[in-house]
Design a protein around this motif. Structure first.
Motif, PDB file in Angstrom:
ATOM      1  N   UNK A 372      47.512  43.188  38.062  1.00  0.00           N
ATOM      2  CA  UNK A 372      47.943  43.176  36.706  1.00  0.00           C
ATOM      3  C   UNK A 372      46.880  42.804  35.903  1.00  0.00           C
ATOM      4  N   UNK A 373      46.988  43.402  34.553  1.00  0.00           N
ATOM      5  CA  UNK A 373      46.066  43.140  33.631  1.00  0.00           C
ATOM      6  C   UNK A 373      45.569  41.899  33.249  1.00  0.00           C
ATOM      7  N   UNK A 374      44.258  41.541  33.665  1.00  0.00           N
ATOM      8  CA  UNK A 374      43.594  40.484  33.569  1.00  0.00           C
ATOM      9  C   UNK A 374      43.384  39.499  34.897  1.00  0.00           C
ATOM     10  N   UNK A 375      43.891  40.203  35.969  1.00  0.00           N
ATOM     11  CA  UNK A 375      43.761  39.811  37.403  1.00  0.00           C
ATOM     12  C   UNK A 375      42.352  40.008  37.766  1.00  0.00           C
ATOM     13  N   UNK A 376      41.759  38.963  38.243  1.00  0.00           N
ATOM     14  CA  UNK A 376      40.448  38.875  39.014  1.00  0.00           C
ATOM     15  C   UNK A 376      40.379  39.096  40.270  1.00  0.00           C
ATOM     16  N   UNK A 377      40.010  40.202  40.850  1.00  0.00           N
ATOM     17  CA  UNK A 377      39.992  40.532  42.382  1.00  0.00           C
ATOM     18  C   UNK A 377      38.891  39.476  43.013  1.00  0.00           C
ATOM     19  N   UNK A 378      39.426  38.603  43.882  1.00  0.00           N
ATOM     20  CA  UNK A 378      38.617  37.923  44.519  1.00  0.00           C
ATOM     21  C   UNK A 378      37.666  38.401  45.716  1.00  0.00           C
ATOM     22  N   UNK A 379      36.475  38.113  46.065  1.00  0.00           N
ATOM     23  CA  UNK A 379      35.603  38.892  46.981  1.00  0.00           C
ATOM     24  C   UNK A 379      35.876  38.438  48.541  1.00  0.00           C
ATOM     25  N   UNK A 380      36.927  37.790  48.881  1.00  0.00           N
ATOM     26  CA  UNK A 380      37.063  37.265  50.022  1.00  0.00           C
ATOM     27  C   UNK A 380      37.804  38.220  50.796  1.00  0.00           C
ATOM     28  N   UNK A 381      38.574  39.166  50.350  1.00  0.00           N
ATOM     29  CA  UNK A 381      39.783  39.785  51.154  1.00  0.00           C
ATOM     30  C   UNK A 381      39.439  41.210  51.284  1.00  0.00           C
ATOM     31  N   UNK A 382      40.540  41.853  51.953  1.00  0.00           N
ATOM     32  CA  UNK A 382      40.557  43.586  52.192  1.00  0.00           C
ATOM     33  C   UNK A 382      40.376  44.007  50.800  1.00  0.00           C
TER      34      UNK A 382
END
Length: 450
Positions: A372-382
């Motif tokens: 969603x707009x504004x979502x920060x993708x975490x670096x821990x997952x697929x």
């Protein structure tokens, strides 16, 4: 029917399960790591519980935390989605011991099919063609002799392998022992199980899988096949259904063999049997996935059957309300996996904040995503952030529709693979349907590096 289900997963598949439950009037419980506190599945579920820090070993693979969350919230069942704990027999067994329904097959079947060597022998006994190879082999000298007898190229494969790990390609006798030892070490490191077996490496093959639904009343139904040959490093990139390569005779044979095998092993719930298809039309068992597949939406598109809802119904003890004669494949469907990766940097995973998102629309266009707009993708997952699925009357029209949808898709703030998918769809070999599992190496990766 269950009144409350806990979803032991994250991302788009957690959202997919939540939506199915909402339509069925079932309350949902989301579990999340500290890194996923702002994820959509957390806000869309009826309840949510943090189960640990960001690393999957401390959260989404933390069996005791997940079971505690289920008990605390009064969840009657757990849906594992795909990946993570979905094919973990220990987790399924502990669910049963806690009197919580596991939405999938029994733990002993997961264990049997997860053991690649045992799965081969089980399928062979059920009359399914298997690739020439060996049982588990430990002695290096004996392994060398057997490898030379099978012939090269061949694969050294981990018994507990998955996702391309624990597999080594050996192209000549002189290289065998080194690859044998490396495969065992890799398997031990990845799965705590260094057992391996040998299998003839088939060249110019297609990866075809058959979707099954099996209830607790002896009913087994196949939902057609999916073509999954567009892969990179053993990871699927694009799938379509039906396969453009199967003759109707081969298709019917594959369906019949799959149904027979499922009945022979007493399989329950949704499952997939995967095959390798050679250029002569011969097919061989590769593995069985005892869970929901990432690519299940294309089967839903061409059959009109909601696989996730039927997983839940079957787990609750309900019988299938349709037979094989009721299953009709209508039109064609394609799924493109959208990964947060940079193709120009060898598909390096790419994280960031979504600054702008536009999702394509129109009839028979579906985008399953966690974004969603504004979502920060975490670096821990697929790196999978979305699946774009389209359906139309013919394969040609479906390719056109997918191209239009990809061009309309806008994801700003990260690098992603939508352009790669457009290039695949425009490739002459793909358009003809004349592609194999080595497609990315022979027709595509060279282009990226130039």
């Amino acid at each position: 029917m269950f009144s409350k289900i806990l979803i032991a997963n994250r991302g788009e598949i957690a959202l997919r399960i939540i939506r199915a439950c909402k339509e069925m009037g079932i309350a949902t419980v989301a579990v999340f790591s500290e890194a996923d506190e702002s994820s959509l599945h957390v806000s869309l579920a009826d309840e949510s519980i943090c189960i640990g820090p960001a690393p999957v070993t401390d959260s989404y693979l933390n069996i005791s935390a997940i079971l505690s969350a289920a008990v605390l919230t009064g969840a009657e069942a757990i849906h594992p989605g795909y990946g993570l704990l979905s094919e973990n027999p220990k987790f399924a067994r502990l669910c049963a011991q806690c009197e919580i329904a596991f939405i999938g097959p029994s733990w002993d079947l997961i264990e049997k099919m997860g053991d690649k060597d045992q799965a081969r022998s089980t399928m062979e006994a059920a009359g399914v063609p298997i690739v020439p190879g060996t049982d588990i082999i430990d002695d290096p000298d004996e392994a060398q002799k057997r490898a030379d007898a099978i012939g090269y190229p061949l694969l050294v494969k981990a018994r507990s392998g998955g996702g391309g790990k624990g597999i080594r390609l050996v192209e000549r006798s002189e290289a065998f022992l080194n690859e044998f030892h490396m495969a065992r070490q890799e398997a031990q490191n990845a799965f705590s199980d260094g057992a391996v077996y040998l299998e003839k490496f088939l060249t110019r093959v297609k990866h075809i899988e058959v979707q099954l639904l099996c209830d607790h009343h002896g009913n087994v139904v196949t939902l057609g096949e999916r073509e999954c040959s567009i892969q990179r490093k053993n990871q699927k990139l694009l799938e379509e259904s039906p396969s453009p390569s199967l003759t109707e005779e081969t298709r019917q044979s594959m369906m019949a063999v799959s149904a027979k095998a499922a009945k022979a092993i007493g399989y329950k719930n949704a499952g997939t049997i995967e095959f390798l298809l050679d250029t002569q039309g011969n097919y061989y068992f590769m593995e069985m996935n005892t869970r929901l597949q990432v690519e299940h939406p294309i089967t839903e598109m061409v059959t009109g059957i909601d696989i996730v809802k039927w997983q839940i119904r079957i787990a609750s003890g309900l019988a299938l309300t349709f037979t094989q004669d009721d299953v009709h494949i209508q039109g064609h469907a394609i799924e493109c996996r959208i990964n947060a990766e940079n193709p120009l940097l060898d598909f390096r995973p790419n994280c960031g904040t979504i600054s702008f998102l536009h999702v394509p629309g129109g009839p028979w266009v579906r985008f399953d995503t966690l974004l969603y707009q504004g979502y920060a993708i975490p670096p821990y997952y697929d790196s999978l952030v979305g699946k774009l699925i389209v359906h139309s009357k013919t394969r040609e029209l479906t390719i056109r529709k997918m191209k239009a949808a990809l061009c309309e898709l806008v994801i700003e703030g990260i690098e992603h693979t939508s352009q790669v998918q457009l290039d695949i769809l425009s490739n002459e070999l793909f358009v003809k349907g004349d592609y194999y599992t080595d497609f990315m190496e022979v027709a595509f990766d060279k282009t990226i590096s130039e």
